[in-house]
Design a protein around this motif. Structure first.
Motif, PDB file in Angstrom:
ATOM      1  N   VAL A 222      61.653  42.408  66.151  1.00 34.11           N
ATOM      2  CA  VAL A 222      60.328  40.930  66.050  1.00 34.11           C
ATOM      3  C   VAL A 222      59.749  40.802  65.184  1.00 34.11           C
ATOM      4  O   VAL A 222      60.110  41.302  63.993  1.00 34.11           O
ATOM      5  CB  VAL A 222      59.122  41.811  66.761  1.00 34.11           C
ATOM      6  N   SER A 223      60.743  39.048  64.936  1.00 34.60           N
ATOM      7  CA  SER A 223      60.886  38.340  64.101  1.00 34.60           C
ATOM      8  C   SER A 223      59.818  37.140  64.519  1.00 34.60           C
ATOM      9  O   SER A 223      58.816  37.185  65.532  1.00 34.60           O
ATOM     10  CB  SER A 223      61.710  37.388  63.937  1.00 34.60           C
ATOM     11  N   VAL A 224      58.955  36.749  63.247  1.00 37.97           N
ATOM     12  CA  VAL A 224      58.038  35.969  63.013  1.00 37.97           C
ATOM     13  C   VAL A 224      58.863  34.263  62.924  1.00 37.97           C
ATOM     14  O   VAL A 224      59.267  33.816  61.661  1.00 37.97           O
ATOM     15  CB  VAL A 224      57.380  36.612  61.974  1.00 37.97           C
ATOM     16  N   SER A 225      58.239  33.761  63.593  1.00 37.97           N
ATOM     17  CA  SER A 225      59.096  32.162  62.799  1.00 37.97           C
ATOM     18  C   SER A 225      59.010  32.003  61.944  1.00 37.97           C
ATOM     19  O   SER A 225      59.545  30.689  61.288  1.00 37.97           O
ATOM     20  CB  SER A 225      58.865  31.067  64.462  1.00 37.97           C
ATOM     21  N   LYS A 233      66.415  34.588  61.572  1.00 39.37           N
ATOM     22  CA  LYS A 233      68.065  34.774  61.096  1.00 39.37           C
ATOM     23  C   LYS A 233      68.603  36.294  60.291  1.00 39.37           C
ATOM     24  O   LYS A 233      69.407  36.616  60.536  1.00 39.37           O
ATOM     25  CB  LYS A 233      68.619  34.132  61.046  1.00 39.37           C
ATOM     26  N   ALA A 234      67.113  36.111  59.498  1.00 34.83           N
ATOM     27  CA  ALA A 234      68.108  37.717  58.346  1.00 34.83           C
ATOM     28  C   ALA A 234      67.410  38.907  59.479  1.00 34.83           C
ATOM     29  O   ALA A 234      67.757  40.071  59.241  1.00 34.83           O
ATOM     30  CB  ALA A 234      66.501  37.802  57.160  1.00 34.83           C
ATOM     31  N   VAL A 235      65.839  38.809  60.053  1.00 35.27           N
ATOM     32  CA  VAL A 235      66.040  40.279  61.619  1.00 35.27           C
ATOM     33  C   VAL A 235      67.676  39.880  62.068  1.00 35.27           C
ATOM     34  O   VAL A 235      67.798  41.514  62.310  1.00 35.27           O
ATOM     35  CB  VAL A 235      64.150  39.646  61.838  1.00 35.27           C
ATOM     36  N   ALA A 236      67.508  39.128  62.824  1.00 38.68           N
ATOM     37  CA  ALA A 236      69.123  39.606  63.072  1.00 38.68           C
ATOM     38  C   ALA A 236      69.508  40.080  62.881  1.00 38.68           C
ATOM     39  O   ALA A 236      70.805  40.876  63.551  1.00 38.68           O
ATOM     40  CB  ALA A 236      68.982  37.967  63.806  1.00 38.68           C
ATOM     41  N   GLN A 237      70.047  39.912  61.783  1.00 36.51           N
ATOM     42  CA  GLN A 237      71.219  41.032  60.256  1.00 36.51           C
ATOM     43  C   GLN A 237      70.861  42.747  61.178  1.00 36.51           C
ATOM     44  O   GLN A 237      71.822  42.739  61.029  1.00 36.51           O
ATOM     45  CB  GLN A 237      71.354  40.158  59.170  1.00 36.51           C
ATOM     46  N   ARG A 250      63.549  40.396  69.566  1.00 36.68           N
ATOM     47  CA  ARG A 250      62.076  38.455  69.913  1.00 36.68           C
ATOM     48  C   ARG A 250      62.249  38.272  68.640  1.00 36.68           C
ATOM     49  O   ARG A 250      61.187  38.865  68.125  1.00 36.68           O
ATOM     50  CB  ARG A 250      61.587  39.694  71.190  1.00 36.68           C
ATOM     51  N   THR A 251      61.141  36.642  68.767  1.00 39.34           N
ATOM     52  CA  THR A 251      60.639  36.056  68.039  1.00 39.34           C
ATOM     53  C   THR A 251      59.030  35.430  68.437  1.00 39.34           C
ATOM     54  O   THR A 251      59.319  34.756  69.561  1.00 39.34           O
ATOM     55  CB  THR A 251      61.300  34.729  67.539  1.00 39.34           C
ATOM     56  N   ILE A 252      58.214  35.859  68.153  1.00 42.78           N
ATOM     57  CA  ILE A 252      56.948  35.327  67.471  1.00 42.78           C
ATOM     58  C   ILE A 252      56.572  33.974  67.590  1.00 42.78           C
ATOM     59  O   ILE A 252      56.605  33.930  65.876  1.00 42.78           O
ATOM     60  CB  ILE A 252      56.150  36.650  67.756  1.00 42.78           C
ATOM     61  N   THR A 253      56.474  32.984  67.793  1.00 39.66           N
ATOM     62  CA  THR A 253      55.725  32.065  67.269  1.00 39.66           C
ATOM     63  C   THR A 253      54.094  31.807  66.846  1.00 39.66           C
ATOM     64  O   THR A 253      53.483  31.775  67.858  1.00 39.66           O
ATOM     65  CB  THR A 253      56.144  31.029  67.951  1.00 39.66           C
ATOM     66  N   PRO A 254      53.862  31.131  65.884  1.00 37.73           N
ATOM     67  CA  PRO A 254      52.096  30.744  65.746  1.00 37.73           C
ATOM     68  C   PRO A 254      51.737  30.246  67.274  1.00 37.73           C
ATOM     69  O   PRO A 254      50.472  31.161  67.650  1.00 37.73           O
ATOM     70  CB  PRO A 254      52.044  30.337  65.047  1.00 37.73           C
ATOM     71  N   LYS A 255      52.252  29.529  67.561  1.00 34.43           N
ATOM     72  CA  LYS A 255      51.557  28.380  68.758  1.00 34.43           C
ATOM     73  C   LYS A 255      51.821  29.467  70.124  1.00 34.43           C
ATOM     74  O   LYS A 255      50.556  29.465  71.150  1.00 34.43           O
ATOM     75  CB  LYS A 255      52.757  27.485  69.511  1.00 34.43           C
ATOM     76  N   SER A 256      52.384  30.923  70.285  1.00 32.73           N
ATOM     77  CA  SER A 256      52.951  32.080  71.789  1.00 32.73           C
ATOM     78  C   SER A 256      51.384  32.417  71.319  1.00 32.73           C
ATOM     79  O   SER A 256      51.226  32.918  72.203  1.00 32.73           O
ATOM     80  CB  SER A 256      54.009  32.474  71.162  1.00 32.73           C
TER      81      SER A 256
END
Length: 283
Positions: A222-225, A233-237, A250-256
């Motif tokens: 889980v990454s945060v945008s 991109k670091a979390v993906a590694q 998956r990535t969580i955005t503030p807007k979401s």
């Protein structure tokens, strides 16, 4: 409502870690070790842990690493703790404690930053049934956004080393890291974050050899945008550290979640509780 109970367990001879157990009202369905980030005391995760306990009908354990927070035993200057001991040692001991205390229950790991990196080093890694790593990955200065580079390079090359040498510990409170850190934790953390291989150089030495083949459970990254410390991109590694697992990112955005910002630490704050269901969601 979750019932809160203090807990103690041993990580190594003479090393006792302190934390909290969150117990559900009815029979638990699983156990969950909630491994914290560097410089973040376990009490910070209490609201999330209580929500998680109720949501999953789970026994949830939070705790502090050795010589830190509620597990601090003496002068920080005299501490010999390292980041390898926090990860491969203390996190593995937390897993052992829950697996041995509740042997009949499925066991999950939810790790924040440092807390999601070390499952392949656990003594009983093959018994983990799900891993959720939040804002976690092999950090390197080249993976930060350009706007954050002056801050991170100043920290690794000037502020961090100079203050640690002068004080005998790393003044995390003054440097914006949360809480103060043992010097051994800082130096190893610095070494890893300035190496493209991250902690690979220490495998078979200060770190045991990882058992990648033991982790075959579902792994959620889980990454945060807007996280500048561990951007997506670091979390993906981190998927490279779980080669035998089914990995979902998956990535969580503030807007979401209807927030202005989230960042690296505050994804677990109560004001961003709208993000918590997304952390648990199965992709």
């Amino acid at each position: 409502m979750a019932k809160l109970q203090p807990v103690q367990f041993s990580s190594a001879p003479g090393v006792i870690l302190n934390g909290s157990l969150f117990l559900p009202e009815g029979p638990p369905r699983r156990t969950i070790a909630l491994n914290g980030a560097t410089g973040v005391p376990h009490g910070y995760y209490a609201r999330f842990a209580a929500w998680l306990c109720e949501r999953e009908q789970a026994v949830v354990m939070t705790y502090d690493y050795r010589d830190f927070g509620d597990s601090a035993g003496g002068s920080l200057r005299s501490s010999r703790a390292t980041m390898a001991q926090w990860g491969a040692g203390d996190q593995s001991a937390a897993a052992d404690f829950l697996l041995e205390t509740y042997p009949e229950l499925p066991f999950w790991v939810i790790g924040h930053s440092l807390g999601g990196l070390f499952v392949p080093f656990y003594a009983q890694a093959e018994k983990v049934q799900r891993v959720i790593a939040v804002a976690s990955g092999p950090a390197h200065w080249t993976r930060h956004p350009l706007k954050f580079l002056p801050t991170v390079l100043f920290f690794w090359w000037i502020a961090g080393p100079l203050s640690t040498v002068l004080l005998g510990y790393t003044p995390g409170r003054r440097l914006g890291l949360g809480f103060d850190l043992p010097k051994g934790v800082f130096w190893q953390w610095r070494r890893w974050c300035l190496s493209m291989g991250f902690y690979r150089a220490d495998w078979g030495g200060v770190l045991p050899q990882p058992r990648f083949e033991a982790v075959r459970c579902p792994v959620t990254l889980v990454s945060v945008s807007d996280d500048v410390m561990l951007p997506p991109k670091a979390v993906a590694q981190l998927q490279n550290f779980y080669p035998h697992a089914a990995v979902d990112h998956r990535t969580i955005t503030p807007k979401s979640i209807g927030a202005r910002q989230i960042g690296h630490i505050r994804v677990f704050s109560e004001r961003n509780a709208a993000a918590w269901p997304a952390i648990l969601a199965v992709g």
